[in-house]
Design a protein around this motif. Structure first.
Motif, PDB file in Angstrom:
ATOM      1  N   ASP A   1       7.583   4.077 -18.684  1.00  0.00           N
ATOM      2  CA  ASP A   1       8.927   5.109 -17.621  1.00  0.00           C
ATOM      3  C   ASP A   1       8.698   5.499 -16.803  1.00  0.00           C
ATOM      4  O   ASP A   1       8.210   4.659 -15.462  1.00  0.00           O
ATOM      5  N   ASP A   2       9.297   6.708 -16.485  1.00  0.00           N
ATOM      6  CA  ASP A   2      10.216   6.576 -15.612  1.00  0.00           C
ATOM      7  C   ASP A   2       8.755   7.518 -14.562  1.00  0.00           C
ATOM      8  O   ASP A   2       8.491   7.330 -12.779  1.00  0.00           O
ATOM      9  N   ASP A   3       8.209   7.325 -15.030  1.00  0.00           N
ATOM     10  CA  ASP A   3       6.826   7.875 -14.716  1.00  0.00           C
ATOM     11  C   ASP A   3       5.734   7.535 -14.200  1.00  0.00           C
ATOM     12  O   ASP A   3       4.234   7.732 -14.280  1.00  0.00           O
ATOM     13  N   LEU A   4       5.711   6.042 -15.258  1.00  0.00           N
ATOM     14  CA  LEU A   4       4.669   4.930 -14.497  1.00  0.00           C
ATOM     15  C   LEU A   4       3.933   4.784 -16.054  1.00  0.00           C
ATOM     16  O   LEU A   4       2.571   4.427 -15.211  1.00  0.00           O
ATOM     17  N   ASN A   5       3.885   5.863 -16.907  1.00  0.00           N
ATOM     18  CA  ASN A   5       3.280   5.839 -17.955  1.00  0.00           C
ATOM     19  C   ASN A   5       3.642   4.390 -18.588  1.00  0.00           C
ATOM     20  O   ASN A   5       4.854   3.211 -19.459  1.00  0.00           O
ATOM     21  N   ILE A   6       2.505   3.233 -18.964  1.00  0.00           N
ATOM     22  CA  ILE A   6       2.393   2.404 -19.844  1.00  0.00           C
ATOM     23  C   ILE A   6       3.773   2.808 -21.085  1.00  0.00           C
ATOM     24  O   ILE A   6       2.786   3.639 -22.320  1.00  0.00           O
ATOM     25  N   THR A   7       4.257   1.970 -21.562  1.00  0.00           N
ATOM     26  CA  THR A   7       4.862   2.373 -22.869  1.00  0.00           C
ATOM     27  C   THR A   7       5.128   1.253 -24.063  1.00  0.00           C
ATOM     28  O   THR A   7       4.669   1.171 -25.166  1.00  0.00           O
ATOM     29  N   CYS A   8       4.638   0.238 -23.237  1.00  0.00           N
ATOM     30  CA  CYS A   8       4.364  -1.720 -24.033  1.00  0.00           C
ATOM     31  C   CYS A   8       3.889  -2.393 -23.636  1.00  0.00           C
ATOM     32  O   CYS A   8       4.787  -2.810 -22.459  1.00  0.00           O
ATOM     33  N   VAL A   9       3.353  -3.139 -24.144  1.00  0.00           N
ATOM     34  CA  VAL A   9       3.163  -4.251 -23.475  1.00  0.00           C
ATOM     35  C   VAL A   9       3.179  -5.283 -24.442  1.00  0.00           C
ATOM     36  O   VAL A   9       2.766  -5.371 -26.211  1.00  0.00           O
ATOM     37  N   ILE A  10       4.280  -6.216 -24.315  1.00  0.00           N
ATOM     38  CA  ILE A  10       4.426  -7.049 -25.138  1.00  0.00           C
ATOM     39  C   ILE A  10       3.944  -8.626 -25.052  1.00  0.00           C
ATOM     40  O   ILE A  10       3.188  -8.706 -23.667  1.00  0.00           O
ATOM     41  N   ASP A  11       4.386  -9.303 -25.568  1.00  0.00           N
ATOM     42  CA  ASP A  11       3.959 -11.146 -25.300  1.00  0.00           C
ATOM     43  C   ASP A  11       2.375 -11.341 -25.579  1.00  0.00           C
ATOM     44  O   ASP A  11       1.999 -11.635 -25.028  1.00  0.00           O
ATOM     45  N   TRP A  12       2.167 -11.233 -27.363  1.00  0.00           N
ATOM     46  CA  TRP A  12       0.713 -11.075 -27.102  1.00  0.00           C
ATOM     47  C   TRP A  12       0.645 -12.689 -27.745  1.00  0.00           C
ATOM     48  O   TRP A  12       0.014 -13.159 -28.845  1.00  0.00           O
ATOM     49  N   ALA A  13       1.379 -13.540 -28.261  1.00  0.00           N
ATOM     50  CA  ALA A  13       1.340 -14.641 -28.338  1.00  0.00           C
ATOM     51  C   ALA A  13       0.552 -15.940 -28.510  1.00  0.00           C
ATOM     52  O   ALA A  13      -0.253 -16.524 -29.609  1.00  0.00           O
TER      53      ALA A  13
END
Length: 384
Positions: free
Chosen positions: A175-187
Motif C-alpha cells: 500500500d502507500d505506506d509500504l505495508n505488504i498487502t499480498c504475495v502472489i504467484d505461489w504456483a
C-alpha cells in the motif's frame, strides 16, 4: 526506494518467513492439489525443472525425506545440466563482471567487453573444459559443502516448511505506506529444509544476493520479532549461518547468478575452508587448487574425454570466433589470446575483476600500444 523503505519491506518478509516455518509437511517436494486436498510430490522447483532440466530423466526430484538428499539432488542436477544443456553465460573460471567491482560504468563496460572477448575464444562457454569445471564443482558441493548445511532434525518441530521460490518485487503488493498487502504467484511453491527460510531474499529479484548488512539485519529482525510473538524463544545461531550458505548454494546449483566461482569460494569459507578474500588463490587448500587437483584424477580425465566427444565441430567454433573478432577487432583478439595463454599455463587461473582492472590499467598507463601488448603477455600477478 530509500534504504529505510527497503528495510521495512525486509522486516515484513522476515515475519512472513517465520510464519511459514510452522506450516510443516512430512517430505520435501512441490505442493499439489488433488481430490483430497493438498499433498507433496516430486520437486518442480528452480534447480529441478527450469532451463530444460525437466527433460533430464536422471535428475532426482523426490519427494525427499531428509535435507541431505534434497541438497544433493540439486548438485546432481547442476552436474547433469553441465553435461547435457547449454551453459548460457556461465563460465566457472571467468565470473561475469558486475558494476560493483568498478569505479565507474566506463570501466565496467570495458570489463564486459574483455570478458566477452575472452569467452568467445574456442567457444569457451559450452566447451568441454568449462563443463568439466562445473562437474567438479558439483562434486565439491556434495562432499565439502552440503554436510555443513544440513541441520539436525528438530524433535519439537519435525517436517519441512512451505517456501515461496520467487519473492521479488513483481510478486509483492504494497500500500502507500509500504505495508505488504499480498504475495502472489505461489504456483511453484514447495517444502524445503527449515534453514532455507532463514536465507535473506534477494530483491528486486531472487538472483540478487543481498550484502547490505542493514537489509540482512532487517530481515532477521522480522524473523526474531515474529518468533518471540509465536514461541517466545530465540532462533538458534547455526540457522543464520545455514541460511547464508543456502543463499549462495541455491544461486550456484540453479545457475541463477553471474559469479558462480565467487559463491563457491564463499561457501567453502563458510564451511570452514581457507578464506582467500579473492587476493591469493595460491593456498593448496583453496577452491582453485582443489578443482585443479581433481581435474587430474582418473575419473575427471575419463569425464573430460566423454565431454569432449559431445562438443560441436571445431570448424563451426572457429567460424563463430572469426565472425566475432572480425567485428571486435585485432587488438581485442590479441588481449583475449594473452589472457587465454595465461589461463592455459596456470590451472588455478581465475579471470575475475582483478584481471580486467589490471588489463585496463596497463592499457591506460602505456602510451605505445606495442608496450602494452608486451606487458599483457606476462601472466597477471593477481590472476592466480
Amino acid at each position: 526506494m530509500t534504504n529505510e523503505e527497503k528495510q521495512k519491506i525486509m522486516r515484513q518478509l522476515g515475519c512472513y518467513a517465520r510464519q511459514l516455518l510452522d506450516l510443516r509437511f512430512p517430505t520435501i517436494g512441490s505442493l499439489f492439489e488433488g481430490d483430497r486436498g493438498y499433498y507433496i510430490d516430486k520437486c518442480l522447483s528452480p534447480g529441478h525443472v527450469p532451463e530444460d532440466r525437466g527433460m533430464i530423466e536422471d535428475v532426482p526430484r523426490g519427494p525427499f525425506y531428509d535435507e541431505a538428499d534434497y541438497y544433493s539432488s540439486l548438485a546432481i542436477a547442476l552436474r547433469l545440466h553441465a553435461k547435457r544443456l547449454p551453459m548460457g553465460h556461465h563460465v566457472l573460471r571467468a565470473p561475469v563482471p558486475v558494476p560493483q567491482e568498478y569505479h565507474d560504468f566506463a570501466k565496467y563496460y570495458a570489463a564486459t567487453d574483455r570478458w566477452n572477448d575472452f569467452v568467445a575464444l574456442g567457444g569457451m562457454v559450452d566447451s568441454s573444459s568449462n563443463r568439466l569445471q562445473y562437474c567438479l564443482a558439483s562434486h565439491l558441493l556434495r562432499n565439502s559443502i552440503i554436510p555443513h548445511m544440513v541441520r539436525p532434525v528438530s524433535q519439537s518441530a519435525p517436517g519441512f516448511p512451505l517456501y515461496h521460490h520467487d519473492i521479488s518485487v513483481q510478486n509483492l503488493f504494497v500500500d502507500d505506506d509500504l505495508n505488504i498487502t499480498c504475495v502472489i504467484d505461489w504456483a511453484f511453491s514447495s517444502t524445503v529444509p527449515p534453514a532455507q527460510l532463514f536465507a535473506t531474499p534477494g530483491l528486486p529479484h531472487p538472483r540478487d544476493l543481498v550484502l547490505d548488512s542493514s537489509l540482512v539485519n532487517a530481515f532477521r529482525s522480522g524473523i526474531e520479532t515474529e518468533n518471540k510473538n509465536i514461541s517466545g524463544g530465540k532462533i538458534e545461531p547455526n540457522y543464520w549461518k545455514a541460511g547464508q550458505m543456502v543463499s549462495r548454494f541455491m544461486r550456484v546449483v540453479n545457475l541463477d547468478a553471474l559469479q558462480d566461482y565467487d559463491h563457491i569460494e564463499a561457501l567453502y569459507a563458510l564451511a570452514g575452508g581457507p578464506v582467500t578474500s579473492g587476493l591469493d588463490r595460491s593456498d593448496t587448500n583453496s577452491v582453485s587448487a582443489i578443482l585443479a587437483r581433481r581435474a587430474t584424477s582418473h575419473d575427471a580425465l575419463a569425464l573430460a574425454c566423454e565431454l569432449a566427444a559431445d562438443v560441436e565441430p571445431g570448424s563451426e567454433i572457429s567460424r563463430r570466433e572469426k565472425e566475432y573478432f572480425d567485428a571486435a577487432g585485432a587488438k581485442r583478439l590479441a588481449i583475449a589470446r594473452k589472457v587465454a595463454f595465461a589461463a592455459k599455463m596456470n590451472p588455478r587461473f581465475v579471470a575475475d575483476g582483478r584481471l580486467w582492472r589490471w588489463v585496463d590499467e596497463v592499457l591506460e598507463y602505456y602510451d605505445r600500444e606495442s608496450d602494452a601488448w608486451e606487458i599483457i603477455s606476462k601472466e597477471p600477478p593477481l590472476a592466480t
